[in-house]
Design a protein around this motif. Sequence first.
Motif, PDB file in Angstrom:
ATOM      1  N   ALA A 100       0.852  -1.197   0.000  1.00  0.00           N
ATOM      2  CA  ALA A 100       0.000   0.000   0.000  1.00  0.00           C
ATOM      3  C   ALA A 100       0.887   1.246   0.000  1.00  0.00           C
ATOM      4  O   ALA A 100       1.236   1.765   1.057  1.00  0.00           O
ATOM      5  N   PRO A 101       1.260   1.738  -1.183  1.00  0.00           N
ATOM      6  CA  PRO A 101       2.161   2.893  -1.259  1.00  0.00           C
ATOM      7  C   PRO A 101       1.528   4.219  -0.839  1.00  0.00           C
ATOM      8  O   PRO A 101       2.235   5.198  -0.662  1.00  0.00           O
ATOM      9  N   LEU A 102       0.211   4.239  -0.660  1.00  0.00           N
ATOM     10  CA  LEU A 102      -0.482   5.422  -0.167  1.00  0.00           C
ATOM     11  C   LEU A 102      -1.562   4.952   0.795  1.00  0.00           C
ATOM     12  O   LEU A 102      -2.458   4.190   0.410  1.00  0.00           O
ATOM     13  N   GLN A 103      -1.448   5.360   2.054  1.00  0.00           N
ATOM     14  CA  GLN A 103      -2.430   4.968   3.047  1.00  0.00           C
ATOM     15  C   GLN A 103      -2.543   6.033   4.125  1.00  0.00           C
ATOM     16  O   GLN A 103      -1.702   6.925   4.217  1.00  0.00           O
ATOM     17  N   CYS A 104      -3.592   5.927   4.906  1.00  0.00           N
ATOM     18  CA  CYS A 104      -3.821   6.943   5.928  1.00  0.00           C
ATOM     19  C   CYS A 104      -4.536   6.325   7.121  1.00  0.00           C
ATOM     20  O   CYS A 104      -5.018   5.194   7.058  1.00  0.00           O
ATOM     21  N   THR A 148       4.879   6.248  -0.205  1.00  0.00           N
ATOM     22  CA  THR A 148       6.207   5.992  -0.757  1.00  0.00           C
ATOM     23  C   THR A 148       6.383   6.705  -2.093  1.00  0.00           C
ATOM     24  O   THR A 148       7.382   6.478  -2.787  1.00  0.00           O
ATOM     25  N   ASP A 149       5.455   7.575  -2.435  1.00  0.00           N
ATOM     26  CA  ASP A 149       5.528   8.324  -3.696  1.00  0.00           C
ATOM     27  C   ASP A 149       6.773   9.208  -3.695  1.00  0.00           C
ATOM     28  O   ASP A 149       6.900  10.116  -2.877  1.00  0.00           O
ATOM     29  N   LYS A 150       7.691   8.933  -4.609  1.00  0.00           N
ATOM     30  CA  LYS A 150       8.968   9.665  -4.667  1.00  0.00           C
ATOM     31  C   LYS A 150       8.760  11.145  -4.960  1.00  0.00           C
ATOM     32  O   LYS A 150       9.491  11.990  -4.431  1.00  0.00           O
ATOM     33  N   ALA A 151       7.774  11.498  -5.765  1.00  0.00           N
ATOM     34  CA  ALA A 151       7.514  12.908  -6.084  1.00  0.00           C
ATOM     35  C   ALA A 151       7.088  13.674  -4.834  1.00  0.00           C
ATOM     36  O   ALA A 151       7.489  14.831  -4.644  1.00  0.00           O
ATOM     37  N   VAL A 152       6.296  13.058  -3.973  1.00  0.00           N
ATOM     38  CA  VAL A 152       5.900  13.702  -2.710  1.00  0.00           C
ATOM     39  C   VAL A 152       7.137  13.918  -1.845  1.00  0.00           C
ATOM     40  O   VAL A 152       7.361  15.016  -1.322  1.00  0.00           O
ATOM     41  N   PHE A 153       7.953  12.872  -1.709  1.00  0.00           N
ATOM     42  CA  PHE A 153       9.176  12.994  -0.914  1.00  0.00           C
ATOM     43  C   PHE A 153      10.065  14.106  -1.471  1.00  0.00           C
ATOM     44  O   PHE A 153      10.533  14.965  -0.717  1.00  0.00           O
ATOM     45  N   ASP A 154      10.311  14.091  -2.774  1.00  0.00           N
ATOM     46  CA  ASP A 154      11.216  15.073  -3.381  1.00  0.00           C
ATOM     47  C   ASP A 154      10.710  16.502  -3.185  1.00  0.00           C
ATOM     48  O   ASP A 154      11.494  17.404  -2.880  1.00  0.00           O
ATOM     49  N   THR A 155       9.416  16.709  -3.353  1.00  0.00           N
ATOM     50  CA  THR A 155       8.847  18.050  -3.167  1.00  0.00           C
ATOM     51  C   THR A 155       9.022  18.513  -1.730  1.00  0.00           C
ATOM     52  O   THR A 155       9.503  19.625  -1.471  1.00  0.00           O
ATOM     53  N   LEU A 156       8.639  17.669  -0.776  1.00  0.00           N
ATOM     54  CA  LEU A 156       8.757  18.048   0.637  1.00  0.00           C
ATOM     55  C   LEU A 156      10.217  18.198   1.059  1.00  0.00           C
ATOM     56  O   LEU A 156      10.562  19.114   1.811  1.00  0.00           O
TER      57      LEU A 156
END
Length: 172
Positions: free
Chosen positions: A17-21, A139-147
Amino acid sequence: MKRGQTIADYLRPLADAPLQCYLTNVLQVADVIEWVLSQVGKATIWQTSFSISEEFLRRLYFIEKSGKVDKINLILDFKATNKTLRLWAFLTQVIENTFLADNHSKVILIRSEAGETVSIITSQNLTRGNRMESSVVTTDKAVFDTLHTQIDDLITNHSVPLSELFRNKIAD
């Protein structure tokens, strides 16, 4: 975490689950950090929060001493300076770099030695509480890179190293 409950009651493995909450009063952000590290291995951590507590810092101490963390970078809010300075001796034993800025965000970025990235965006300060808190874990790399880019800018251009403030307080 509350007795009788596990993190698996709220989160699935990152690979599944690469996106969860979640929204609960059961999980603490330190539980989630340990859970991520158990899946990605040794890592560098960036954390932003309004404040930090001694109890949370104690959890980080044991996480760091377990060998799961290469380095921790921390950004706290200027308004929490007095509380932060009281924890100075302990902070320096656990966290390599602590900065103060106008910050209310609660973000944890984890990059493993193997290059895996995890972002946790949460409502919880780096404290222990029993209130309802929400988090998104990805685990979205674009989210990590932006933050990561934005946190790096916050550290480089908009913060003061806590060591500087501490030296000034001692001089006063």
